[in-house]
Design a protein around this motif. Structure first.
Motif, PDB file in Angstrom:
ATOM      1  N   ILE A  82      -9.522  -0.978   5.462  1.00  0.00           N
ATOM      2  CA  ILE A  82      -8.381  -0.368   4.897  1.00  0.00           C
ATOM      3  C   ILE A  82      -7.838   0.794   5.981  1.00  0.00           C
ATOM      4  N   HIS A  83      -6.480   0.804   6.067  1.00  0.00           N
ATOM      5  CA  HIS A  83      -5.863   1.537   6.938  1.00  0.00           C
ATOM      6  C   HIS A  83      -5.019   2.848   5.995  1.00  0.00           C
ATOM      7  N   LEU A  84      -5.344   3.661   6.296  1.00  0.00           N
ATOM      8  CA  LEU A  84      -4.239   4.846   5.664  1.00  0.00           C
ATOM      9  C   LEU A  84      -3.397   5.602   6.531  1.00  0.00           C
ATOM     10  N   ALA A  85      -2.272   5.910   6.361  1.00  0.00           N
ATOM     11  CA  ALA A  85      -1.371   6.893   7.054  1.00  0.00           C
ATOM     12  C   ALA A  85      -2.032   8.183   7.007  1.00  0.00           C
ATOM     13  N   SER A  86      -2.841   8.705   5.975  1.00  0.00           N
ATOM     14  CA  SER A  86      -3.362   9.818   5.738  1.00  0.00           C
ATOM     15  C   SER A  86      -4.518   9.933   4.884  1.00  0.00           C
ATOM     16  N   MET A  87      -5.851  10.553   5.710  1.00  0.00           N
ATOM     17  CA  MET A  87      -6.933  10.496   4.859  1.00  0.00           C
ATOM     18  C   MET A  87      -6.866  11.312   3.638  1.00  0.00           C
ATOM     19  N   ASP A  88      -5.748  12.160   3.200  1.00  0.00           N
ATOM     20  CA  ASP A  88      -5.480  12.490   1.956  1.00  0.00           C
ATOM     21  C   ASP A  88      -5.272  11.554   0.749  1.00  0.00           C
ATOM     22  N   ASP A  89      -5.049  10.577   1.296  1.00  0.00           N
ATOM     23  CA  ASP A  89      -4.869   9.416   0.092  1.00  0.00           C
ATOM     24  C   ASP A  89      -6.334   8.401  -0.218  1.00  0.00           C
ATOM     25  N   ARG A  90      -7.279   8.945   0.477  1.00  0.00           N
ATOM     26  CA  ARG A  90      -8.455   8.055   0.183  1.00  0.00           C
ATOM     27  C   ARG A  90      -8.804   8.022  -1.301  1.00  0.00           C
ATOM     28  N   GLU A  91      -8.865   9.122  -1.718  1.00  0.00           N
ATOM     29  CA  GLU A  91      -9.192   9.285  -3.371  1.00  0.00           C
ATOM     30  C   GLU A  91      -8.426   8.371  -4.070  1.00  0.00           C
ATOM     31  N   ALA A  92      -7.241   8.312  -3.930  1.00  0.00           N
ATOM     32  CA  ALA A  92      -6.096   7.560  -4.608  1.00  0.00           C
ATOM     33  C   ALA A  92      -6.186   6.030  -4.439  1.00  0.00           C
ATOM     34  N   VAL A  93      -6.655   5.766  -3.145  1.00  0.00           N
ATOM     35  CA  VAL A  93      -6.561   4.263  -2.645  1.00  0.00           C
ATOM     36  C   VAL A  93      -8.206   3.869  -3.302  1.00  0.00           C
ATOM     37  N   GLY A  94      -9.086   4.828  -3.357  1.00  0.00           N
ATOM     38  CA  GLY A  94     -10.443   4.472  -3.931  1.00  0.00           C
ATOM     39  C   GLY A  94     -10.286   4.105  -5.219  1.00  0.00           C
ATOM     40  N   ARG A  95      -9.514   4.844  -6.215  1.00  0.00           N
ATOM     41  CA  ARG A  95      -9.186   4.383  -7.676  1.00  0.00           C
ATOM     42  C   ARG A  95      -8.855   3.096  -7.627  1.00  0.00           C
ATOM     43  N   SER A  96      -7.585   2.768  -6.844  1.00  0.00           N
ATOM     44  CA  SER A  96      -7.110   1.305  -6.786  1.00  0.00           C
ATOM     45  C   SER A  96      -8.382   0.525  -6.550  1.00  0.00           C
ATOM     46  N   ARG A  97      -9.279   0.640  -5.400  1.00  0.00           N
ATOM     47  CA  ARG A  97     -10.301  -0.116  -4.885  1.00  0.00           C
ATOM     48  C   ARG A  97     -11.271  -0.590  -6.363  1.00  0.00           C
ATOM     49  N   ARG A  98     -11.619   0.539  -6.943  1.00  0.00           N
ATOM     50  CA  ARG A  98     -12.390   0.514  -8.286  1.00  0.00           C
ATOM     51  C   ARG A  98     -12.043  -0.359  -9.178  1.00  0.00           C
ATOM     52  N   ARG A  99     -10.437  -0.437  -9.266  1.00  0.00           N
ATOM     53  CA  ARG A  99      -9.939  -1.324 -10.478  1.00  0.00           C
ATOM     54  C   ARG A  99     -10.275  -2.603  -9.968  1.00  0.00           C
ATOM     55  N   PHE A 118       2.565   2.446  10.506  1.00  0.00           N
ATOM     56  CA  PHE A 118       2.699   1.036   9.875  1.00  0.00           C
ATOM     57  C   PHE A 118       4.205   0.414  10.375  1.00  0.00           C
ATOM     58  N   VAL A 119       4.373  -0.799  10.177  1.00  0.00           N
ATOM     59  CA  VAL A 119       5.385  -1.502  10.557  1.00  0.00           C
ATOM     60  C   VAL A 119       6.770  -1.111   9.778  1.00  0.00           C
ATOM     61  N   GLN A 120       6.609  -0.471   8.716  1.00  0.00           N
ATOM     62  CA  GLN A 120       7.776   0.094   7.865  1.00  0.00           C
ATOM     63  C   GLN A 120       7.600   1.617   7.448  1.00  0.00           C
ATOM     64  N   ASP A 121       8.675   2.386   7.532  1.00  0.00           N
ATOM     65  CA  ASP A 121       8.609   3.769   7.013  1.00  0.00           C
ATOM     66  C   ASP A 121       8.405   3.709   5.735  1.00  0.00           C
ATOM     67  N   GLY A 122       7.264   4.592   5.291  1.00  0.00           N
ATOM     68  CA  GLY A 122       7.243   4.807   3.837  1.00  0.00           C
ATOM     69  C   GLY A 122       5.977   4.029   3.378  1.00  0.00           C
ATOM     70  N   LEU A 123       5.532   3.066   4.202  1.00  0.00           N
ATOM     71  CA  LEU A 123       4.046   2.655   3.808  1.00  0.00           C
ATOM     72  C   LEU A 123       3.038   3.581   4.127  1.00  0.00           C
ATOM     73  N   LEU A 124       1.910   3.541   3.086  1.00  0.00           N
ATOM     74  CA  LEU A 124       1.001   4.546   3.216  1.00  0.00           C
ATOM     75  C   LEU A 124      -0.275   3.955   3.535  1.00  0.00           C
ATOM     76  N   VAL A 125      -0.518   2.507   3.131  1.00  0.00           N
ATOM     77  CA  VAL A 125      -1.779   1.885   2.994  1.00  0.00           C
ATOM     78  C   VAL A 125      -1.539   0.222   3.347  1.00  0.00           C
ATOM     79  N   GLU A 126      -2.600  -0.087   4.252  1.00  0.00           N
ATOM     80  CA  GLU A 126      -2.613  -1.607   4.289  1.00  0.00           C
ATOM     81  C   GLU A 126      -4.053  -2.173   4.527  1.00  0.00           C
ATOM     82  N   ILE A 127      -4.350  -3.328   3.752  1.00  0.00           N
ATOM     83  CA  ILE A 127      -5.733  -3.596   3.594  1.00  0.00           C
ATOM     84  C   ILE A 127      -5.919  -5.125   3.938  1.00  0.00           C
TER      85      ILE A 127
END
Length: 143
Positions: A82-99, A118-127
């Motif tokens: 999992i690649h994040l633009a910001s580690m500030d988003d790890r909890e939010a992405v963790g909620r998705s991962r748990r789902r 990332f390849v496009q502006d506005g992307l925050l996560v790639e998995i």
């Protein structure tokens, strides 16, 4: 033998550059999935959601499409990156991962990387994912 997986429901990748997924010897290797598309950033059929959690849901949905086209599912995932633009988003992405993966008896091995561009502006996560699928769609025999 390896075989490209091209699921319906995903924009086709640029010809010759990469495959959405590749099967080889009972494994499925899924390219990095995100909420982007060829006509800009999208989340399913609407404008890209601005938050990382919803973008992660879209990435997991797309991973599921690739795995289904190979004959398996998210329960077969053995490794995630999992690649994040910001580690500030790890909890939010963790909620998705748990789902998507929270009910698995054996969670996948995982790597989490922050500070990605990332390849496009506005992307925050790639998995990206690797799945073990002994029944994966086999490559055709060589002539």
């Amino acid at each position: 033998m390896k075989k490209a997986i091209a699921p319906s429901g995903l924009p086709a990748p640029p010809a010759g550059l990469f495959s959405h997924g590749v099967t080889c010897n009972g494994f499925v290797f899924v390219s990095g999935m995100h909420a982007g598309g060829p006509h800009g950033i999208t989340g399913a059929e609407h404008a890209m959601p601005p938050d990382a959690e919803t973008q992660a849901d879209e990435a997991f949905r797309r991973i599921g499409l690739v795995l289904a086209a190979a004959g398996c599912g998210v329960e077969n995932i053995v490794s995630l990156t999992i690649h994040l633009a910001s580690m500030d988003d790890r909890e939010a992405v963790g909620r998705s991962r748990r789902r998507w993966l929270g009910g698995l008896a054996v969670p996948p091995a995982a790597t989490l990387v922050g500070g990605a561009t990332f390849v496009q502006d506005g992307l925050l996560v790639e998995i990206s994912a690797i799945a073990c699928c002994p029944t994966a769609v086999p490559a055709p025999p060589e002539a």
